[in-house]
Design a protein around this motif. Structure first.
Motif, PDB file in Angstrom:
ATOM      1  N   LYS A 515    -120.316 -36.887 -76.035  1.00  0.00           N
ATOM      2  CA  LYS A 515    -121.521 -36.240 -76.593  1.00  0.00           C
ATOM      3  C   LYS A 515    -122.773 -36.954 -76.115  1.00  0.00           C
ATOM      4  CE  LYS A 515    -120.349 -33.303 -80.285  1.00  0.00           C
ATOM      5  NZ  LYS A 515    -119.009 -33.589 -80.874  1.00  0.00           N
ATOM      6  N   GLN A 518    -123.597 -36.125 -72.496  1.00  0.00           N
ATOM      7  CA  GLN A 518    -124.145 -34.760 -72.353  1.00  0.00           C
ATOM      8  C   GLN A 518    -125.591 -34.729 -72.822  1.00  0.00           C
ATOM      9  OE1 GLN A 518    -121.069 -32.608 -74.455  1.00  0.00           O
ATOM     10  NE2 GLN A 518    -120.411 -31.652 -72.523  1.00  0.00           N
ATOM     11  N   GLN A 519    -125.824 -35.422 -73.915  1.00  0.00           N
ATOM     12  CA  GLN A 519    -127.171 -35.469 -74.489  1.00  0.00           C
ATOM     13  C   GLN A 519    -128.128 -36.183 -73.509  1.00  0.00           C
ATOM     14  OE1 GLN A 519    -126.885 -36.967 -78.413  1.00  0.00           O
ATOM     15  NE2 GLN A 519    -129.005 -36.499 -78.915  1.00  0.00           N
ATOM     16  N   ASN A 522    -129.106 -33.859 -70.813  1.00  0.00           N
ATOM     17  CA  ASN A 522    -129.943 -32.826 -71.414  1.00  0.00           C
ATOM     18  C   ASN A 522    -131.380 -33.308 -71.577  1.00  0.00           C
ATOM     19  OD1 ASN A 522    -129.842 -30.256 -72.155  1.00  0.00           O
ATOM     20  ND2 ASN A 522    -128.700 -30.554 -74.063  1.00  0.00           N
ATOM     21  N   GLN A 528    -126.655 -29.537 -68.601  1.00  0.00           N
ATOM     22  CA  GLN A 528    -125.629 -30.287 -69.332  1.00  0.00           C
ATOM     23  C   GLN A 528    -124.271 -30.147 -68.652  1.00  0.00           C
ATOM     24  OE1 GLN A 528    -125.816 -30.052 -73.612  1.00  0.00           O
ATOM     25  NE2 GLN A 528    -123.595 -29.890 -73.669  1.00  0.00           N
ATOM     26  N   ARG A 530    -120.255 -30.111 -67.798  1.00  0.00           N
ATOM     27  CA  ARG A 530    -119.041 -29.874 -68.592  1.00  0.00           C
ATOM     28  C   ARG A 530    -118.094 -31.050 -68.330  1.00  0.00           C
ATOM     29  NH1 ARG A 530    -114.708 -24.999 -67.622  1.00  0.00           N
ATOM     30  NH2 ARG A 530    -113.067 -25.865 -68.952  1.00  0.00           N
ATOM     31  N   THR A 659    -116.489 -35.751 -65.067  1.00  0.00           N
ATOM     32  CA  THR A 659    -117.304 -34.572 -64.756  1.00  0.00           C
ATOM     33  C   THR A 659    -117.913 -34.721 -63.361  1.00  0.00           C
ATOM     34  OG1 THR A 659    -119.078 -33.126 -65.539  1.00  0.00           O
ATOM     35  CG2 THR A 659    -119.473 -35.475 -65.705  1.00  0.00           C
TER      36      THR A 659
END
Lengths: 828, 227
Positions: A515, A518-519, A522, A528, A530, A659
């Motif tokens: 998380k 990803q944040q 962002n 973002q 996957r 990723t």
């Protein structure tokens, strides 16, 4: 007989009859022994340094910490042990991130070989028995150059800031440059936990190094065999660095093939020159017969003469090969090993054998005709020997080529396919050359007298012209492929990738970091990414039957079965995947033990739809049913897996995440803060790896080009052999033409016209063949659209015209210098 | 001519040669019978196309007869294979040709050494030098045939023919390519060496004067011997 044949050799040499044969032989032997010497040195280096290459007598290697029982067993037997841990990570200096290969070592490392260090770049290094102290790092000099650091500066690795205390110039178990994409940093094993770099499921290699008496080591091996280890691999001296051996074998085969082209072309030159040699010795053979030499004596005498020639030319060739291999070693400097031992006798023997086989194989069939020269020829010159059967000539040539090729590549299947391929290529090129020569005939009426004379010569000596065009065409084609086309292919492939194709991989992400990462992206304006979870697992059974590498013959399958798979849970297939058998699971199937396999892997391991496969996941066995097979496009740089399972199946198992994402150039500065926040995460910059691969490819290509230079020289030998074969006829014709009033300049222009046209045809053919091959490679092998490059044809024609034009005129000029009366008096 | 047992004795018995052409068989030699005692000289006379060269080829074992036999030293050449005939030539036969047949890549000395080397003579160079000085070419040892005049080339060829001391010497129009004066000198040399070495000489020629120097003359017309 020995003395007589030796005298004959000297007499024929003096008469200029043997020069082309000798030069062609020298070229071939030089090419073969240059490759032989180089691969011999690397091979020998691998053998000599085998213990050094694993830095111990025995190594236990694993992707997870080595089972403690193994080390306990070793210690109980009185063996010494040490540990190393290796993995890739990102080091940070200031704000600059750099991918590095970390190696953490314990006291005692290395048991075999030594570490060499220095205090400052470009100073003499020294051996050391120490390892880096705690919180100190030893770095490879190129890392300091990349990051603009010097000794004493600090380098962040994971959660710890290390001080660069020494420059590491040599470590025994490192191998050559080819296998070290990123620079090395070495730290003390005691620091590893504090760096927090080793997260769950990270790609790490753990090694237990063992040292002791051979007898005790043997006993130890027996003991650990009884433990039936699955996760650990035992490496002994004899199995050291298999990847190095495979790379060497490939290099040997590839360079061997490159050198065999020179051998083939030299063979053509030799056969052409030998035909002339035989023809010019019909009178000698008749006189020998007349003076009482038996047929066997004649053939033995000429064979011995050829043998002497082969031995002398091979000696020169081997000596030149020794010089040439120094050039190859320089080009491929440290790609395989950091230091190479002196060459052995093996390539010398190989060089001599090549010389003898080549000369006997290609020259003897035409020379056999000398046996058949009727003694009556001394009275009647029209008596010529019955021509040697062509099947005898071709089978001699074919057998010699096949045996030399086999010796070079040690692979019967490859010999068959290469010989077949060569035969097909040569046939196609010959047909094309023949067609081009026929086309020329239509031009003859539209050009001036000099050109008509030149073009007529090409058409009249049709078979010789075809041989010359093919020989040069082959040489130029290979050079075009290696120079221009290689870059076209690489550029074409890069262009075929979408603009925003991922250029960074992020690996070793822990579940609790997903998380946050990803944040992070962002917040910094990056789409973002996957993230995909993956759980490491080992394939143990197919339909209840235990599998082992012995079940498969192909190396790929053997490798697949022993490697660890990454099982990745996914609700939907990746956009670039195509289901080719079965069907993807429904949401209702989530949590069920189903699995999707990549189709090629399934074929290779002989797994079918609806089969059951068992995986060992962290010591627990789990059975999955094959629900579908997928085709995957691996070139997209999107994250893809061989094995995918429905969500919910592996929730209890420890996973790491991975990723790929596209970062614009200005966004690359995000890597440093990311790695600072998440020290265990490794970021791999694809562009850096690509440029590394490109630089290795450049060097390998340069080495191959160097070897192909010999094939071009051999092509020249073919040209000169053909020129020499037609010399008597040319001399006579030019004498007749000059008597009839042709000016010297017209004849010279005619020669220019002849050879420029031959060169242009060879270049045109080469350009066409190289483009076709490139197109096949692009469309069929690499699957991207090929951009035709008209410059290739132009480059081919220019090379051909310059090379053949100049060489041809140089070779034939002498026919114009002899007064016509002398030529006419001597006759043909 | 009576049969003689000494070496150098040559005999033709019912010798014939015919070849097959597209228009049927063509007879080149028919029913040739004669004997040449050792140490004597014979001229085979005839116009161009009379079969002289063919007969010489058969007598020297360079060609195979269609019918009849050739005997040298009482050995039937027909019973020997090609290599057997070569071995016989090595021991007993020498040649002088109209077009000299010197090998262009070899010097005068090397050309003369050749038959000695083929017979594995232990001192080919010394013997060759000796005989070349005998024919007056001691100044020309290292010259190539193209650097010698026609007469010198034929002298060199004669030196080569006598180098291995043959029992029988076959000469095919030895002066055919030479002017009159040079030709006479060559013939004198040939007969002189022939006498010295006691060689049997069989010479094909169309030159009556030359034939007159031989002890026996055989006239060949249309492939048959005529008196």
């Amino acid at each position: 007989m020995l003395t007589f044949s030796w005298r004959l050799l000297w007499r024929d040499w003096r008469g200029g009859e043997l020069r082309i044969l000798a030069v062609a032989l020298i070229i071939a032997v030089t090419a073969v022994s240059a490759v032989g010497f180089f691969t011999d040195r690397v091979d020998h280096g691998l053998q000599q340094q085998a213990a050094e290459l694993i830095a111990a007598d025995l190594v236990v290697s694993a992707a997870k910490p080595v089972t403690p029982a193994i080390e306990q067993g070793a210690k109980a037997l009185g063996l010494q042990t040490a540990h190393t841990i290796q993995f890739r990570s990102v080091a940070i200096a200031g704000e600059k991130p750099q991918l590095v290969e970390v190696k953490a070592v314990s006291d005692g490392y290395p048991f075999r070989g030594e570490l060499r260090i220095t205090d400052a770049a470009f100073t003499q290094d020294r051996a050391t028995e120490n390892i880096p102290a705690s919180h100190e790092v030893w770095a490879e000099p190129r890392l300091l150059q990349m990051l603009g650091l010097s000794v004493g500066d600090s380098l962040q690795l994971g959660a710890i800031s290390f001080t660069i205390s020494q420059l590491l110039t040599y470590e025994p178990d490192r191998g050559g440059d080819m296998f070290s994409v990123a620079p090395r940093v070495m730290i003390n094993l005691d620091d590893i936990a504090a760096t927090q770099l080793l997260g769950q499921g990270a790609l790490v290699n753990y090694r237990l190094l063992i040292d002791g008496e051979q007898a005790v080591l043997d006993q130890f091996r027996k003991e650990i065999k009884s433990l039936k280890l699955v996760d650990e691999k035992i490496l002994s001296v004899s199995e050291a660095r298999p990847e190095l051996r495979v790379a060497l074998e490939r290099a040997q085969q590839f360079l061997g093939l490159a050198s065999i082209i020179s051998v083939l072309l030299a063979g053509v030159a030799i056969a052409t020159a030998a035909r002339r040699f035989a023809r010019r010795h019909f009178d000698s053979a008749a006189i020998y017969r007349c003076f009482g030499a038996t047929q066997n004596k004649i053939i033995l005498t000429f064979s011995l003469e050829m043998l002497w020639l082969a031995l002398i030319a091979s000696t020169v060739g081997v000596a030149l090969g020794l010089l040439a291999q120094a050039a190859i070693s320089q080009i491929l400097d440290k790609l395989f090993l950091t230091s190479l031992p002196a060459p052995t006798l093996q390539p010398v023997i190989m060089g001599y054998a090549t010389g003898v086989i080549l000369l006997l194989g290609f020259a003897m069939p035409p020379l056999l005709a000398l046996r058949q020269v009727p003694p009556l020829r001394v009275l009647r010159r029209d008596q010529v020997p019955v021509s040697t059967r062509s099947w005898l000539i071709y089978s001699g040539v074919f057998l010699s080529m096949a045996s030399l090729l086999y010796w070079q590549v040690h692979d019967l299947k490859m010999v068959v396919s290469v010989m077949g391929g060569m035969l097909a290529t040569i046939s196609i090129l010959s047909l094309a050359a023949y067609a081009l020569i026929r086309l020329l005939a239509t031009l003859r009426q539209r050009v001036g007298v000099a050109w008509r004379f030149g073009l007529a010569n090409i058409a009249r000596r049709q078979s010789d012209s075809v041989i010359q065009i093919v020989a040069f065409g082959l040489g130029i084609m290979v050079l075009l492929l290696l120079s221009t086309v290689r870059n076209d292919l690489l550029d074409g492939w890069q262009k075929s990738l979408p603009e925003d194709a991922p250029n960074h991989f992020i690996i070793n992400v822990q579940t609790d970091q997903v998380k946050g990462i990803q944040q992070f992206f962002n917040e910094h304006g990056v789409q973002q990414p996957r993230l995909h979870a993956m759980v490491r697992a080992r394939l143990t059974h197919i339909n209840g039957r235990r599998v082992s590498s012995d079940d498969y013959t192909s190396d790929r399958a053997k490798h697949m079965i022993t490697r660890e798979f990454n099982l990745s849970p996914a609700g939907n297939p990746q956009a670039d995947n195509v289901i080719v058998a079965g069907s993807w699971w429904q949401p209702t199937d989530h949590g069920k033990p189903l699995i999707s396999l990549e189709a090629k892997l399934a074929t290779r391991l002989r797994i079918n739809l609806h089969d059951n496969v068992s995986f060992d996941i962290n010591g627990r066995e789990k059975v999955f049913k094959i629900s579908n097979l997928r085709e995957v496009d691996w070139q997209t740089f999107n994250i893809n897996f061989f094995t995918v399972v429905p969500p919910g199946v592996l929730d209890d198992d420890p996973a790491s995440w991975v990723t790929s994402l596209y970062l614009k150039p200005e966004q690359k500065s995000l890597i440093a803060p990311l790695v600072k926040d998440y020290p265990n995460v490794t970021v791999i910059d694809v562009e850096v790896i690509m440029s590394q691969v490109r630089s290795i490819m450049d060097r390998v290509t340069l080495a191959v080009e160097f070897i192909f230079l010999f094939s071009l020289l051999a092509g020249l030998a073919v040209l000169f052999a053909a020129i020499q074969a037609s010399q008597d006829e040319r001399r006579y014709e030019s004498a007749v033409l000059r008597t009839l009033g042709a000016r010297r300049s017209i004849l010279l222009r005619g020669l220019f016209a002849e050879f420029i046209t031959l060169g242009a045809l060879a270049g045109l053919l080469a350009g066409f063949a190289a483009t076709t091959l490139a197109w096949i490679l692009a469309e069929q092998v690499f699957h991207f659209p090929y951009q035709f490059n008209p410059l290739i044809g132009l480059a081919g024609i220019t090379t051909g015209v310059l090379l053949v034009g100049i060489a041809g005129v140089l070779g034939t000029r002498s026919v114009l210098s002899q007064p016509p009366v002398v030529t006419l008096r001597e006759g043909v | 001519m009576d049969s003689q047992q000494s070496s150098g004795f040559v005999q033709a018995i019912r010798l014939g040669k015919q070849v097959t052409t597209s228009e049927g068989p063509l007879v080149i030699l028919d029913d040739i019978n004669f004997s040449v005692p050792a140490g004597t000289s014979v001229a085979i006379l005839g116009a161009s196309g009379s079969g002289k060269t063919t007969l010489l080829g058969l007598l020297a074992g360079l060609d195979v007869a269609s019918t009849g036999r050739v005997m040298i030293n009482d050995i039937d050449l027909g019973e020997l294979d090609e290599d057997g005939r070569a071995l016989l030539r090595a021991g007993s036969v020498g040649f002088v040709f109209q077009n000299f047949q010197l090998l262009s890549g070899l010097t005068a000395l090397e050309n003369v050494m050749l038959p000695l080397e083929l017979a594995s003579d232990s001192k080919p160079k010394e013997v060759a030098k000796d005989i070349l000085s005998r024919v007056g070419l001691v100044e020309r040892l290292h010259h190539y045939p193209s650097q010698l005049s026609g007469g010198e080339q034929q002298r060199c060829a004669i030196a080569r023919a006598f180098a291995a001391s043959p029992e029988v010497l076959f000469a095919d129009e030895p002066t055919g390519n030479l002017d009159l004066t040079t030709g006479k000198r060559i013939i004198d040399l040939l007969f002189e060496l022939n006498r010295e070495q006691g060689t049997t000489l069989i010479m094909a020629t169309h030159d009556e004067a030359l034939a007159g120097l031989c002890e026996t003359r055989l006239n060949l017309q249309g492939g048959r011997l005529v008196q």
